[in-house]
Design a protein around this motif. Structure first.
Motif, short mmCIF file in Angstrom:
data_model
loop_
_atom_site.label_atom_id
_atom_site.label_comp_id
_atom_site.label_asym_id
_atom_site.label_seq_id
_atom_site.Cartn_x
_atom_site.Cartn_y
_atom_site.Cartn_z
N HIS A 3 0.81 -1.21 0.00
CA HIS A 3 0.00 0.00 0.00
C HIS A 3 0.85 1.26 0.00
CE1 HIS A 3 -3.80 -2.08 0.41
NE2 HIS A 3 -3.25 -2.86 1.30
N THR A 4 2.19 1.12 -0.15
CA THR A 4 3.06 2.27 -0.19
C THR A 4 3.13 2.83 -1.61
OG1 THR A 4 4.96 0.82 -0.59
CG2 THR A 4 4.48 1.41 1.70
N MET A 5 3.60 4.08 -1.72
CA MET A 5 3.79 4.72 -3.01
C MET A 5 2.52 4.69 -3.85
SD MET A 5 7.70 3.67 -3.96
CE MET A 5 7.88 5.14 -4.96
N ASN A 6 1.40 5.02 -3.21
CA ASN A 6 0.10 4.95 -3.87
C ASN A 6 -0.01 5.74 -5.16
OD1 ASN A 6 -1.13 3.14 -2.16
ND2 ASN A 6 -1.74 4.72 -0.70
N PRO A 7 0.67 6.90 -5.31
CA PRO A 7 0.55 7.64 -6.57
C PRO A 7 0.95 6.84 -7.80
CG PRO A 7 1.55 9.02 -4.88
CD PRO A 7 1.48 7.64 -4.32
N LEU A 8 1.79 5.82 -7.64
CA LEU A 8 2.21 5.01 -8.78
C LEU A 8 1.17 3.98 -9.20
CD1 LEU A 8 5.98 4.30 -7.99
CD2 LEU A 8 5.02 5.97 -9.58
N ARG A 9 0.26 3.66 -8.30
CA ARG A 9 -0.70 2.59 -8.58
C ARG A 9 -1.63 2.92 -9.75
NH1 ARG A 9 -1.24 -1.06 -4.06
NH2 ARG A 9 -3.45 -1.35 -4.48
N PRO A 10 -2.28 4.09 -9.78
CA PRO A 10 -3.14 4.39 -10.94
C PRO A 10 -2.37 4.51 -12.24
CG PRO A 10 -2.97 6.30 -9.48
CD PRO A 10 -2.38 5.14 -8.74
N LEU A 11 -1.12 4.98 -12.19
CA LEU A 11 -0.31 5.08 -13.40
C LEU A 11 0.05 3.69 -13.92
CD1 LEU A 11 1.07 6.95 -15.39
CD2 LEU A 11 3.05 7.03 -13.87
N ALA A 12 0.43 2.80 -13.01
CA ALA A 12 0.71 1.42 -13.39
C ALA A 12 -0.54 0.76 -13.96
CB ALA A 12 1.24 0.63 -12.19
N ALA A 13 -1.68 1.00 -13.31
CA ALA A 13 -2.93 0.42 -13.79
C ALA A 13 -3.26 0.90 -15.20
CB ALA A 13 -4.06 0.77 -12.84
N ALA A 14 -3.04 2.19 -15.46
CA ALA A 14 -3.34 2.76 -16.78
C ALA A 14 -2.50 2.11 -17.86
CB ALA A 14 -3.12 4.26 -16.76
N THR A 15 -1.21 1.90 -17.59
CA THR A 15 -0.34 1.27 -18.59
C THR A 15 -0.68 -0.20 -18.77
OG1 THR A 15 1.35 1.05 -16.86
CG2 THR A 15 1.60 2.87 -18.40
N PHE A 16 -1.08 -0.87 -17.69
CA PHE A 16 -1.50 -2.27 -17.80
C PHE A 16 -2.80 -2.40 -18.60
CE2 PHE A 16 1.21 -3.79 -14.13
CZ PHE A 16 1.85 -4.79 -14.86
N LEU A 17 -3.64 -1.38 -18.57
CA LEU A 17 -4.89 -1.40 -19.35
C LEU A 17 -4.65 -1.02 -20.81
CD1 LEU A 17 -7.37 0.33 -16.86
CD2 LEU A 17 -7.51 -2.03 -17.67
N LEU A 18 -3.81 -0.03 -21.03
CA LEU A 18 -3.60 0.50 -22.37
C LEU A 18 -2.90 -0.49 -23.29
CD1 LEU A 18 -4.04 3.00 -24.12
CD2 LEU A 18 -1.83 3.87 -23.33
N GLY A 19 -1.92 -1.21 -22.76
CA GLY A 19 -1.17 -2.17 -23.57
C GLY A 19 -2.07 -3.22 -24.21
N PRO A 20 -2.87 -3.95 -23.43
CA PRO A 20 -3.76 -4.95 -24.01
C PRO A 20 -4.80 -4.36 -24.97
CG PRO A 20 -3.54 -5.31 -21.66
CD PRO A 20 -2.88 -4.00 -21.96
N ALA A 21 -5.31 -3.17 -24.66
CA ALA A 21 -6.30 -2.54 -25.54
C ALA A 21 -5.71 -2.28 -26.92
CB ALA A 21 -6.79 -1.23 -24.92
N ILE A 22 -4.51 -1.74 -26.97
CA ILE A 22 -3.85 -1.45 -28.25
C ILE A 22 -3.49 -2.75 -28.96
CG2 ILE A 22 -1.76 -0.51 -29.29
CD1 ILE A 22 -1.86 1.70 -27.15
N TYR A 23 -2.99 -3.72 -28.21
CA TYR A 23 -2.59 -4.99 -28.79
C TYR A 23 -3.78 -5.72 -29.43
CZ TYR A 23 -1.14 -9.86 -29.05
OH TYR A 23 -0.89 -11.13 -29.47
N LEU A 24 -4.88 -5.84 -28.68
CA LEU A 24 -6.04 -6.56 -29.19
C LEU A 24 -6.68 -5.83 -30.37
CD1 LEU A 24 -7.67 -7.74 -25.84
CD2 LEU A 24 -6.42 -9.15 -27.51
N ALA A 25 -6.68 -4.49 -30.32
CA ALA A 25 -7.22 -3.71 -31.43
C ALA A 25 -6.37 -3.91 -32.68
CB ALA A 25 -7.27 -2.23 -31.06
N ALA A 26 -5.05 -3.89 -32.52
CA ALA A 26 -4.15 -4.10 -33.66
C ALA A 26 -4.37 -5.47 -34.27
CB ALA A 26 -2.69 -3.93 -33.22
N GLU A 27 -4.54 -6.48 -33.41
CA GLU A 27 -4.76 -7.84 -33.90
C GLU A 27 -6.07 -7.95 -34.66
OE1 GLU A 27 -5.03 -12.43 -32.20
OE2 GLU A 27 -4.50 -10.80 -30.84
N ALA A 28 -7.14 -7.39 -34.12
CA ALA A 28 -8.45 -7.47 -34.76
C ALA A 28 -8.47 -6.73 -36.10
CB ALA A 28 -9.52 -6.91 -33.83
N ILE A 29 -7.88 -5.54 -36.12
CA ILE A 29 -7.86 -4.73 -37.35
C ILE A 29 -7.04 -5.42 -38.43
CG2 ILE A 29 -6.99 -2.57 -38.35
CD1 ILE A 29 -7.66 -1.26 -35.60
#
Length: 215
Positions: A3-29
Motif C-alpha cells: 500500500h506504499t507509493m500509492n501515486p504510482l498505482r493508478p499510473l501502473a494500472a493505466a499502462t497495464f490497461l492501455l497495452g492490451p487494448a492497443i494490442y487486441l485492437a491491432a490484432e483485430a484490425i
C-alpha cells in the motif's frame, strides 16, 4: 503489492490497461484486413499477422496487408508492458521488486523483437527468423513466468490473495499452453488457438493486475 507509493498505482494500472487494448485492437484490425486467404484465429499464428511478405510459411498461406499495424501493436504492447512492470515493481518490496522489473524488461524486449523481425519464408531466407522466435519465447515465457511467480508471492498476503490466485492460474495455463504448442506442432491440431492460450493469458493478467491496482 504493498500500500506504499500509492501515486504510482493508478499510473501502473493505466499502462497495464492501455497495452492490451492497443494490442487486441491491432490484432483485430489486421486480421480483418486479410481477404485471400481469410485469417483464422484457430489455425493461423498471431505472428502471421505481422509478416511483411506474402507466401506460404510452415504450411500456412500468409497475406497480411496491414502487417505494419500488427507489428506496431507488438512493439507498443511491449513498451507499455515494460513501463507497467517497472511501475508495479515500485509497489512491491523485497526480491520480488527486482524480479518484476527485470522479467518485465525481458518480456518487453521479446515483444519488440517480434514486432521488428517477422515470422515468414523471407525471414527464414535472410536469417532473421531466429530473432523472431527468440523474441516470441522471451515475451511468452517472460510474461507467464512473471504472472506465476508474482501470484505465488501475492498469495501469501490476505489483501492480495485473489489477484495472487488469478495470477497463478493464468501463468500456469500460459506455460502449459507453450509446452502443448511445441509437443503438438506437427499434429494437425489448431496451433493458432493453442498459441493464443499462451499469449492471451498475459493480456488477461495485465487487465487483472490493473483492476487490483485500482481496487
Amino acid at each position: 503489492m504493498e500500500h506504499t507509493m500509492n501515486p504510482l498505482r493508478p499510473l501502473a494500472a493505466a499502462t497495464f490497461l492501455l497495452g492490451p487494448a492497443i494490442y487486441l485492437a491491432a490484432e483485430a484490425i489486421t486480421a480483418a484486413a486479410w481477404k485471400s486467404p481469410r485469417y483464422s484465429y484457430a489455425t493461423n499464428w498471431i505472428s502471421d499477422l505481422g509478416s511483411a511478405a506474402a507466401g506460404v510459411f510452415q504450411g500456412r498461406e500468409l497475406n497480411s496487408p496491414l502487417h505494419a499495424v500488427m507489428n506496431s501493436g507488438f512493439i507498443v504492447q511491449g513498451l507499455l508492458f515494460g513501463i507497467a512492470t517497472v511501475l508495479l515493481s515500485r509497489t512491491i518490496s523485497g526480491r520480488s521488486r527486482t524480479f518484476t522489473a527485470v522479467t518485465g524488461a525481458v518480456t518487453m524486449i521479446g515483444y519488440i523483437l517480434v514486432g521488428t523481425f517477422h515470422g515468414s519464408l523471407q525471414a527464414q531466407q535472410n536469417g532473421t527468423l531466429p530473432l523472431h522466435f527468440t523474441g516470441a519465447t522471451l515475451a511468452i515465457v517472460g510474461g507467464n513466468v512473471l504472472a506465476l511467480v508474482l501470484g505465488i508471492h501475492w498469495r501469501k498476503t490476505p489483501e492480495t490473495r485473489l489477484i495472487g490466485l488469478v495470477s497463478i492460474v493464468v501463468g500456469a495455463f500460459g506455460l502449459a499452453s507453450v509446452v502443448a504448442l511445441f509437443l503438438t506442432f506437427d499434429a494437425g491440431l489448431p496451433s493458432g488457438a493453442i498459441e493464443r492460450g499462451s499469449v492471451y493469458t498475459i493480456v488477461i493478467w495485465q487487465l487483472a493486475v490493473a483492476a487490483a491496482l485500482l481496487r
